[in-house]
Design a protein around this motif. Structure first.
Motif, PDB file in Angstrom:
ATOM      1  N   THR A  56       1.010  -1.019   0.069  1.00 55.27           N
ATOM      2  CA  THR A  56      -0.217  -0.053  -0.078  1.00 55.27           C
ATOM      3  C   THR A  56       0.939   1.093   0.008  1.00 55.27           C
ATOM      4  O   THR A  56       0.548   2.127  -0.667  1.00 55.27           O
ATOM      5  CB  THR A  56      -0.936  -0.262   1.216  1.00 55.27           C
ATOM      6  OG1 THR A  56      -1.850  -1.183   1.023  1.00 55.27           O
ATOM      7  CG2 THR A  56      -1.865   1.273   1.289  1.00 55.27           C
TER       8      THR A  56
ATOM      9  N   ARG B 148       1.172   4.349  -2.767  1.00 54.42           N
ATOM     10  CA  ARG B 148       0.947   5.732  -2.293  1.00 54.42           C
ATOM     11  C   ARG B 148       2.066   6.633  -2.974  1.00 54.42           C
ATOM     12  O   ARG B 148       2.114   7.600  -3.339  1.00 54.42           O
ATOM     13  CB  ARG B 148       0.731   5.958  -0.900  1.00 54.42           C
ATOM     14  CG  ARG B 148      -0.521   5.437  -0.317  1.00 54.42           C
ATOM     15  CD  ARG B 148      -0.773   5.448   1.174  1.00 54.42           C
ATOM     16  NE  ARG B 148      -0.573   6.969   1.568  1.00 54.42           N
ATOM     17  CZ  ARG B 148      -1.400   7.949   1.801  1.00 54.42           C
ATOM     18  NH1 ARG B 148      -2.909   7.434   1.534  1.00 54.42           N
ATOM     19  NH2 ARG B 148      -1.549   9.057   2.100  1.00 54.42           N
ATOM     20  N   GLU B 149       3.138   5.913  -2.782  1.00 57.70           N
ATOM     21  CA  GLU B 149       4.345   6.745  -3.302  1.00 57.70           C
ATOM     22  C   GLU B 149       4.340   6.791  -4.635  1.00 57.70           C
ATOM     23  O   GLU B 149       4.763   7.977  -5.378  1.00 57.70           O
ATOM     24  CB  GLU B 149       5.736   5.875  -2.947  1.00 57.70           C
ATOM     25  CG  GLU B 149       7.085   6.560  -3.199  1.00 57.70           C
ATOM     26  CD  GLU B 149       8.421   5.756  -3.085  1.00 57.70           C
ATOM     27  OE1 GLU B 149       9.535   6.245  -3.268  1.00 57.70           O
ATOM     28  OE2 GLU B 149       8.063   4.713  -2.440  1.00 57.70           O
TER      29      GLU B 149
ATOM     30  N   SER C 223       1.668   7.314  -6.561  1.00 58.28           N
ATOM     31  CA  SER C 223       0.941   8.145  -6.693  1.00 58.28           C
ATOM     32  C   SER C 223       1.417   9.754  -6.855  1.00 58.28           C
ATOM     33  O   SER C 223       0.853  10.501  -7.535  1.00 58.28           O
ATOM     34  CB  SER C 223      -0.341   8.262  -5.970  1.00 58.28           C
ATOM     35  OG  SER C 223      -0.098   8.713  -4.418  1.00 58.28           O
TER      36      SER C 223
ATOM     37  N   ALA D  21      -4.493   0.997  -3.727  1.00 56.99           N
ATOM     38  CA  ALA D  21      -3.697   2.201  -2.964  1.00 56.99           C
ATOM     39  C   ALA D  21      -3.324   3.477  -3.759  1.00 56.99           C
ATOM     40  O   ALA D  21      -3.642   4.452  -3.188  1.00 56.99           O
ATOM     41  CB  ALA D  21      -2.491   1.419  -2.213  1.00 56.99           C
TER      42      ALA D  21
ATOM     43  N   GLN E 153      -6.640   5.504  -4.650  1.00 57.10           N
ATOM     44  CA  GLN E 153      -7.042   6.128  -3.330  1.00 57.10           C
ATOM     45  C   GLN E 153      -6.228   7.163  -3.068  1.00 57.10           C
ATOM     46  O   GLN E 153      -6.748   8.148  -2.634  1.00 57.10           O
ATOM     47  CB  GLN E 153      -7.489   4.926  -2.383  1.00 57.10           C
ATOM     48  CG  GLN E 153      -8.397   4.037  -2.599  1.00 57.10           C
ATOM     49  CD  GLN E 153      -8.378   3.091  -1.571  1.00 57.10           C
ATOM     50  OE1 GLN E 153      -7.674   2.843  -0.778  1.00 57.10           O
ATOM     51  NE2 GLN E 153      -9.628   2.390  -1.369  1.00 57.10           N
ATOM     52  N   ALA E 154      -5.105   7.186  -3.371  1.00 61.20           N
ATOM     53  CA  ALA E 154      -4.387   8.491  -3.028  1.00 61.20           C
ATOM     54  C   ALA E 154      -4.424   9.537  -3.925  1.00 61.20           C
ATOM     55  O   ALA E 154      -3.909  10.498  -3.481  1.00 61.20           O
ATOM     56  CB  ALA E 154      -2.757   7.714  -3.120  1.00 61.20           C
TER      57      ALA E 154
ATOM     58  N   THR F  84     -12.468   7.909   1.070  1.00 65.04           N
ATOM     59  CA  THR F  84     -11.695   7.135   0.314  1.00 65.04           C
ATOM     60  C   THR F  84     -12.509   6.355  -0.711  1.00 65.04           C
ATOM     61  O   THR F  84     -13.399   6.065  -0.359  1.00 65.04           O
ATOM     62  CB  THR F  84     -11.166   6.098   1.386  1.00 65.04           C
ATOM     63  OG1 THR F  84     -10.217   6.634   2.452  1.00 65.04           O
ATOM     64  CG2 THR F  84     -10.294   4.982   0.471  1.00 65.04           C
TER      65      THR F  84
ATOM     66  N   GLN G 268       4.546  10.672   6.918  1.00 66.00           N
ATOM     67  CA  GLN G 268       3.601  10.294   5.794  1.00 66.00           C
ATOM     68  C   GLN G 268       3.683  11.184   4.805  1.00 66.00           C
ATOM     69  O   GLN G 268       3.898  12.486   5.052  1.00 66.00           O
ATOM     70  CB  GLN G 268       2.169  10.348   6.650  1.00 66.00           C
ATOM     71  CG  GLN G 268       1.217   9.855   5.392  1.00 66.00           C
ATOM     72  CD  GLN G 268      -0.149   9.971   5.857  1.00 66.00           C
ATOM     73  OE1 GLN G 268      -0.518  10.730   6.846  1.00 66.00           O
ATOM     74  NE2 GLN G 268      -1.013   9.057   5.306  1.00 66.00           N
TER      75      GLN G 268
ATOM     76  N   CYS H  74       2.189  13.177   1.442  1.00 63.96           N
ATOM     77  CA  CYS H  74       0.952  13.327   0.752  1.00 63.96           C
ATOM     78  C   CYS H  74       1.128  14.445  -0.213  1.00 63.96           C
ATOM     79  O   CYS H  74       1.804  15.227  -0.231  1.00 63.96           O
ATOM     80  CB  CYS H  74      -0.257  13.896   1.765  1.00 63.96           C
ATOM     81  SG  CYS H  74      -0.803  12.685   2.883  1.00 63.96           S
TER      82      CYS H  74
END
Length: 505
Positions: A15, A19-20, A22, A47, A50-51, A58, A168, A170
């Motif tokens: 996951t 995210r990374e 994205s 993942a 969703q990111a 979500t 984290q 984002c």
């Protein structure tokens, strides 16, 4: 072939990789997910998708195993997620529309081997492997996508060597440039901004052996950001402090000023009168200071005529062909440049200031917990020049992105003049008004070209909605007596009906 490899110790790691990925996704990219059944392709895709959500909710991301294609059009990038496991013939893939409009979306493909020789040549390949119960991912890039892999590795190493290694990450919405931003959040709630600004490659030479960036004095890397922000801080202004930096690789972790961006506050119907008043006071304060032309080895260029004219010519290069057929002829172009040369000669200033050039709602952040002019946070400062103080005032009061209340321009313009006159009895208000109108017209002219370029070259039609607002500002400035020749040029070459609509031609 460039590649990076990651161990995936559990589903959480898969996951995290999604995210990374994205964070580096952009419109027009293709990502191919390779791996056996159960390797984690759908988990990774879920993942990543969703990111890409811009909301706190979500999105539901079902596997497209049976539907074959699942579209997502409410993310920051449109996504088409394909699962080709049950595909036998290439004709079926064409019927799915996989190759249609790929430049306007992110395309995720599971089981890309079904494409055979039709697999897109520009792509990111993610190979999910299981060996002796150990899962791993190998990521490689081909064609135009290849540099992304190196960038991912460079950013990951920079963060791993910093105090933000466990933060984290984002996505943070940036501007219209190629710069990339992330918000970093520590376990204890501490926040910072990752700024990713590698040195830009030299563009084509277009005049006198120079590129557009060289003529217009546009920063081509992150070094000016560090130098200018540090000096602004030293002089008592709120620019983001550098927490960690690797200037050679174009990376900085900088102070996070929060989300009270002037434009966002206005969009949320928050009162921005106090922030605007304080920003006006900040601009006046800048006129009382002596501004250097070199900081930390970085030269602050003068806002000279070549830069002034080059920006204005963006109208002819991009907005003209958007509204008309073909390019402006040489006679039209030369008359346009001659008028701007006459206007530039009217701009006089004995005490040049740092002109930040993008002193407007997306780049001003309100921090009420601070005092005085430090309540206004300044970002996007790297293109600053030494020039006339009227430029930044008109940038703020004739904002290209938002419809400020009509009385704001008059109110804060007059407030600015009163503060200047109070500080200096010799302040020449009429000369300032002339410079304000000239810079307002030049800036509106430039922005029309930029918005047209963002649509025509970069596929970003959303900027066209701002054209009527920009033209309203242009028309207002053209009413100043000093701009009569420019007003006549517009009436002859781009009359009002051709320039008041933000609709596509």
């Amino acid at each position: 072939m460039n590649f990076i490899k990651r161990k995936l110790t559990d589903e959480t790691a898969t996951t995290a990789l999604g995210r990374e990925l994205s964070l580096f996704c952009r419109k027009g990219m293709t990502i191919c997910l390779h791996g056996d059944l159960g390797a984690g392709k759908t988990t990774l895709a879920r993942a990543l998708i969703q990111a890409l959500s811009d909301t706190d909710e979500t999105p539901d991301v079902p596997s497209p195993t049976f539907s074959l294609m699942q579209p997502y059009d409410e993310l920051r990038i449109d996504v088409h997620h394909f699962d080709l496991y049950r595909i036998d013939q290439i004709d079926e893939i064409y019927e799915l529309g996989l190759f249609d409009d790929m430049e306007n979306r992110l395309t995720l493909i599971e089981w890309p081997d079904r494409l055979g020789s039709e697999i897109p040549p520009d792509r990111l390949d993610v190979y999910l492997e299981i060996e002796d119960s150990t899962r791993s991912a190998k990521i490689s890039g081909l064609g135009e996508t290849a540099p992304i892999v190196n960038r991912m590795a460079t950013v990951a190493k920079f963060l791993a060597d910093s105090e933000w290694s466990n933060a984290q990450r984002c996505f943070l919405q940036g501007d219209a440039s190629a710069r990339r931003y992330e918000r970093l959040t520590q376990v204890d709630g501490g926040k910072a901004i990752l700024m990713d600004m590698p040195k830009a490659s030299d563009g084509p030479t277009i005049r006198d052996g120079k590129t557009y960036s060289q003529i217009a004095h546009i920063a081509e890397g992150i070094v000016p950001v560090a130098a200018i922000n540090a000096k602004l801080l030293d002089m008592g202004f709120s620019a983001p402090r550098s927490l960690q930096q690797d200037l050679e690789n174009g990376l900085m972790i900088i102070e996070d000023f929060g989300d009270n961006v002037f434009g966002t506050m206005f969009g949320n119907k928050q009162d921005i009168e106090q922030p605007m008043e304080t920003a006006t006071e900040l601009l006046v304060e800048m006129t009382s200071m002596k501004w250097p032309d070199v900081v930390d080895g970085h030269k602050i260029a003068r806002f000279d005529f070549p830069a002034f004219a080059m920006e204005a010519e963006l109208l002819l290069d991009w907005f003209w062909p958007l509204q008309k057929t073909g390019q402006a002829d040489e006679q039209v172009r030369q008359s346009f440049i001659d008028i701007w040369k006459q206007l530039f000669a009217l701009i006089k200033t004995d005490r040049p200031v740092w002109v930040l050039r993008d002193f407007h709602s997306p780049n001003l952040i309100w921090m009420p917990e601070r005092q005085g002019i430090k309540r206004v946070g300044l970002i996007d400062t790297q293109d600053c020049l030494l020039g006339h103080p009227a430029y930044d005032l008109v940038s703020m009061l004739q904002d290209a992105r938002i419809d400020l209340p009509r009385h704001f321009e008059t109110k804060f313009h007059e407030y600015y003049l009163s503060l200047r006159q109070r500080r200096d009895e010799n302040f020449d208000a009429p000369a300032f008004e002339t410079a304000y109108a000239i810079f307002g017209a030049q800036r509106a002219t430039k922005i029309l070209g930029i918005f047209a370029r963002l649509y025509m070259r970069d596929g970003k039609p959303g900027y066209l909605q701002h054209i009527p607002r920009v033209y309203a500002a242009l028309e207002k400035n053209l009413r100043h007596p000093a701009l009569g020749n420019l007003a006549d040029w517009y009436k002859t070459n781009l009359p009002a009906p051709e320039r008041q609509s933000g609709d596509l031609p």
